[in-house]
Design a protein around this motif. Structure first.
Motif, PDB file in Angstrom:
ATOM      1  N   PRO A 326       6.672  24.133  14.100  1.00  0.00           N
ATOM      2  CA  PRO A 326       6.228  24.788  12.872  1.00  0.00           C
ATOM      3  C   PRO A 326       5.206  23.984  12.077  1.00  0.00           C
ATOM      4  O   PRO A 326       4.241  24.551  11.559  1.00  0.00           O
ATOM      5  CB  PRO A 326       7.527  24.972  12.074  1.00  0.00           C
ATOM      6  CG  PRO A 326       8.608  24.978  13.104  1.00  0.00           C
ATOM      7  CD  PRO A 326       8.144  24.026  14.167  1.00  0.00           C
ATOM      8  N   ALA A 327       5.395  22.669  11.976  1.00  0.00           N
ATOM      9  CA  ALA A 327       4.469  21.857  11.188  1.00  0.00           C
ATOM     10  C   ALA A 327       3.088  21.821  11.836  1.00  0.00           C
ATOM     11  O   ALA A 327       2.065  21.808  11.136  1.00  0.00           O
ATOM     12  CB  ALA A 327       5.009  20.441  11.034  1.00  0.00           C
ATOM     13  N   TRP A 328       3.035  21.820  13.153  1.00  0.00           N
ATOM     14  CA  TRP A 328       1.745  21.814  13.859  1.00  0.00           C
ATOM     15  C   TRP A 328       1.028  23.146  13.664  1.00  0.00           C
ATOM     16  O   TRP A 328      -0.182  23.195  13.480  1.00  0.00           O
ATOM     17  CB  TRP A 328       1.956  21.550  15.349  1.00  0.00           C
ATOM     18  CG  TRP A 328       2.504  20.194  15.662  1.00  0.00           C
ATOM     19  CD1 TRP A 328       2.979  19.263  14.777  1.00  0.00           C
ATOM     20  CD2 TRP A 328       2.664  19.611  16.964  1.00  0.00           C
ATOM     21  NE1 TRP A 328       3.432  18.153  15.447  1.00  0.00           N
ATOM     22  CE2 TRP A 328       3.247  18.336  16.780  1.00  0.00           C
ATOM     23  CE3 TRP A 328       2.380  20.052  18.241  1.00  0.00           C
ATOM     24  CZ2 TRP A 328       3.535  17.494  17.856  1.00  0.00           C
ATOM     25  CZ3 TRP A 328       2.672  19.218  19.320  1.00  0.00           C
ATOM     26  CH2 TRP A 328       3.245  17.949  19.129  1.00  0.00           C
ATOM     27  N   VAL A 329       1.794  24.228  13.701  1.00  0.00           N
ATOM     28  CA  VAL A 329       1.198  25.548  13.492  1.00  0.00           C
ATOM     29  C   VAL A 329       0.709  25.698  12.061  1.00  0.00           C
ATOM     30  O   VAL A 329      -0.362  26.258  11.809  1.00  0.00           O
ATOM     31  CB  VAL A 329       2.217  26.657  13.841  1.00  0.00           C
ATOM     32  CG1 VAL A 329       1.669  28.027  13.462  1.00  0.00           C
ATOM     33  CG2 VAL A 329       2.576  26.621  15.321  1.00  0.00           C
ATOM     34  N   ALA A 330       1.476  25.185  11.103  1.00  0.00           N
ATOM     35  CA  ALA A 330       1.151  25.375   9.690  1.00  0.00           C
ATOM     36  C   ALA A 330      -0.202  24.790   9.314  1.00  0.00           C
ATOM     37  O   ALA A 330      -0.905  25.333   8.452  1.00  0.00           O
ATOM     38  CB  ALA A 330       2.247  24.762   8.818  1.00  0.00           C
ATOM     39  N   GLU A 331      -0.580  23.670   9.940  1.00  0.00           N
ATOM     40  CA  GLU A 331      -1.844  23.033   9.577  1.00  0.00           C
ATOM     41  C   GLU A 331      -2.983  23.379  10.533  1.00  0.00           C
ATOM     42  O   GLU A 331      -4.071  22.816  10.456  1.00  0.00           O
ATOM     43  CB  GLU A 331      -1.668  21.520   9.507  1.00  0.00           C
ATOM     44  CG  GLU A 331      -1.246  20.861  10.806  1.00  0.00           C
ATOM     45  CD  GLU A 331      -0.910  19.389  10.626  1.00  0.00           C
ATOM     46  OE1 GLU A 331      -0.909  18.917   9.471  1.00  0.00           O
ATOM     47  OE2 GLU A 331      -0.645  18.719  11.635  1.00  0.00           O
ATOM     48  N   LEU A 332      -2.765  24.354  11.411  1.00  0.00           N
ATOM     49  CA  LEU A 332      -3.760  24.727  12.399  1.00  0.00           C
ATOM     50  C   LEU A 332      -4.965  25.406  11.752  1.00  0.00           C
ATOM     51  O   LEU A 332      -4.817  26.353  10.978  1.00  0.00           O
ATOM     52  CB  LEU A 332      -3.134  25.677  13.426  1.00  0.00           C
ATOM     53  CG  LEU A 332      -4.029  26.179  14.545  1.00  0.00           C
ATOM     54  CD1 LEU A 332      -4.409  25.032  15.484  1.00  0.00           C
ATOM     55  CD2 LEU A 332      -3.326  27.287  15.316  1.00  0.00           C
ATOM     56  N   GLU A 333      -6.135  24.944  12.095  1.00  0.00           N
ATOM     57  CA  GLU A 333      -7.366  25.577  11.624  1.00  0.00           C
ATOM     58  C   GLU A 333      -7.436  27.017  12.144  1.00  0.00           C
ATOM     59  O   GLU A 333      -7.212  27.275  13.320  1.00  0.00           O
ATOM     60  CB  GLU A 333      -8.568  24.795  12.130  1.00  0.00           C
ATOM     61  CG  GLU A 333      -9.907  25.362  11.689  1.00  0.00           C
ATOM     62  CD  GLU A 333     -11.079  24.595  12.276  1.00  0.00           C
ATOM     63  OE1 GLU A 333     -12.135  24.564  11.614  1.00  0.00           O
ATOM     64  OE2 GLU A 333     -10.937  24.026  13.379  1.00  0.00           O
ATOM     65  N   GLY A 334      -7.770  27.947  11.237  1.00  0.00           N
ATOM     66  CA  GLY A 334      -7.925  29.330  11.653  1.00  0.00           C
ATOM     67  C   GLY A 334      -6.637  30.032  12.019  1.00  0.00           C
ATOM     68  O   GLY A 334      -6.672  31.078  12.687  1.00  0.00           O
ATOM     69  N   ARG A 335      -5.507  29.514  11.582  1.00  0.00           N
ATOM     70  CA  ARG A 335      -4.215  30.095  11.971  1.00  0.00           C
ATOM     71  C   ARG A 335      -4.146  31.593  11.641  1.00  0.00           C
ATOM     72  O   ARG A 335      -3.689  32.398  12.454  1.00  0.00           O
ATOM     73  CB  ARG A 335      -3.069  29.354  11.272  1.00  0.00           C
ATOM     74  CG  ARG A 335      -1.691  29.928  11.553  1.00  0.00           C
ATOM     75  CD  ARG A 335      -0.600  29.037  10.973  1.00  0.00           C
ATOM     76  NE  ARG A 335      -0.724  28.914   9.537  1.00  0.00           N
ATOM     77  CZ  ARG A 335      -0.086  29.691   8.645  1.00  0.00           C
ATOM     78  NH1 ARG A 335       0.722  30.657   9.082  1.00  0.00           N
ATOM     79  NH2 ARG A 335      -0.235  29.509   7.360  1.00  0.00           N
ATOM     80  N   GLY A 336      -4.597  31.972  10.456  1.00  0.00           N
ATOM     81  CA  GLY A 336      -4.546  33.378  10.070  1.00  0.00           C
ATOM     82  C   GLY A 336      -5.362  34.257  10.991  1.00  0.00           C
ATOM     83  O   GLY A 336      -4.950  35.367  11.353  1.00  0.00           O
TER      84      GLY A 336
END
Length: 374
Positions: A326-336
């Protein structure tokens, strides 16, 4: 190009498919971002900087933590092209390689322009995402292969000597076409890879990856999906390097505790598509969980972002989005953007007719504004 009959989707199947699509795209992007932090450094340097286990958490790259490379950018445009192909099918125009090629040309424009060209009638929503206009070390073969609008073929591919992983890392989304038969998934991925990479090791690796993702998305094990990929490769000219690489990956699982040296020996240490594919398959097979598999994938002397991207896509489609850190996904560029595109793809595959089929007025369809038929 034809496919099988449409899949009949129950609610549970739709939810599982959406989770696997999200997992594949997010997983690939998370692995890309982790690997980007290791780019340009040897295993020895990674261990000196981060301890004996090497890089174990995302670190800043391209000015921020969670930044992705051209591998993720191009994968997203692959998905855009696949959606466009299905949208255009309503018009009687059915040639997915052309639609994916056009999508990759839109990506190539992001590497030349400073922002979206609103004069283009085919722009769609993805090409309006300004964060995608960042230059993130794309393979030279991708830029040269997409330097004009000429469509290459397997018999006359672009860049005949290109064997690097530039086409491979954008090819996992083809495997999400779960309503297609494996041989058609393989053929589409091969044809699209040949637009930039003409060495059989490159375009057949792309086809093999697509078949592995396809099998896993349909519920097969990674090993079972690899064996299906080997069956698809067998009759194709020039398959031996890819076949040997995948066979080595399967054999390595039984050769002892996973470590960086074993990943390197499979081919992760250099930028050749067959070796990168083998290393990623191995990491997906032996990874105790997504974190372990990705850490194993990025700690070596070679192009860590490529190995991370491929491994993340495989583990993501295998376990679904909820298994990603979850923490890696949360800070992912362009996640949205990744999530929005993943959900659009899942909707197109499961209910496309209701979005743009016969009886849906073009002027009333927001879907056709997002994915123009031009």
């Amino acid at each position: 190009m034809t496919t099988t009959a449409a899949v009949v989707w129950g609610r549970t199947e739709q939810q599982d498919f959406r989770s696997r699509v999200r997992g594949c795209l997010l997983g690939g992007a998370v692995g890309d971002a982790l690997g980007a932090g290791a780019a340009g450094r040897s295993l020895e340097e990674l261990r000196a900087a981060h301890g004996p286990e090497g890089l174990t958490e995302p670190v800043p790259a391209h000015g921020r933590r969670g930044a992705v490379t051209a591998a993720t950018q191009m994968s997203l445009f692959t998905v855009d092209g696949l959606i466009r192909a299905h949208v255009r099918r309503d018009t009687g125009a059915w040639h997915p390689p052309t639609d994916v090629h056009r999508a990759h040309l839109r990506w190539a424009a992001t590497q030349r322009d400073w922002g979206p060209d609103e004069r283009r009638p085919d722009l769609g929503w993805l090409a309006r995402e300004e964060w995608l206009y960042a230059r993130r070390d794309p393979a030279r073969s991708c830029l040269t292969g997409l330097g004009d609008e000429v469509l290459g073929t397997v018999d006359r591919p672009k860049n005949p000597g290109a064997a690097d992983s530039g086409a491979l890392v954008r090819s996992a989304p083809f495997g999400l076409l779960v309503g297609w038969e494996p041989q058609l998934v393989c053929q589409l991925a091969v044809e699209c890879a040949a637009q930039t990479h003409g060495d059989p090791a490159a375009y057949l690796s792309a086809g093999a990856l697509a078949v592995v993702v396809h099998g896993v998305a349909r519920g097969d094990s990674v090993e079972g999906a690899v064996r299906t990929a080997l069956e698809q490769l067998a009759p194709r000219s020039g398959h031996q390097p890819v076949t040997d690489a995948l066979a080595a990956a399967l054999a390595a699982v039984r050769q002892g505790t996973p470590d960086a040296e074993r990943v390197t020996a499979l081919g992760a240490g250099e930028d050749r598509a067959d070796g990168q594919l083998a290393a990623a398959v191995y990491c997906a097979l032996v990874g105790e969980d997504v974190r372990h598999g990705l850490r194993l994938a990025v700690n070596h002397d070679g192009p860590s972002a490529a190995t991370g991207t491929l491994t993340g896509a495989l583990l993501g489609v295998l376990h679904g989005e909820t298994a990603l850190p979850p923490a890696w996904v949360a800070e992912l560029e362009g996640r949205g953007t990744v999530l929005e595109l993943a959900d659009d793809f899942a909707m197109e595959m499961t209910q496309g007719g209701a979005l743009h089929g016969p009886g849906v007025a073009e002027s009333a369809s927001g879907w056709l504004a997002r994915y123009p038929r031009v």
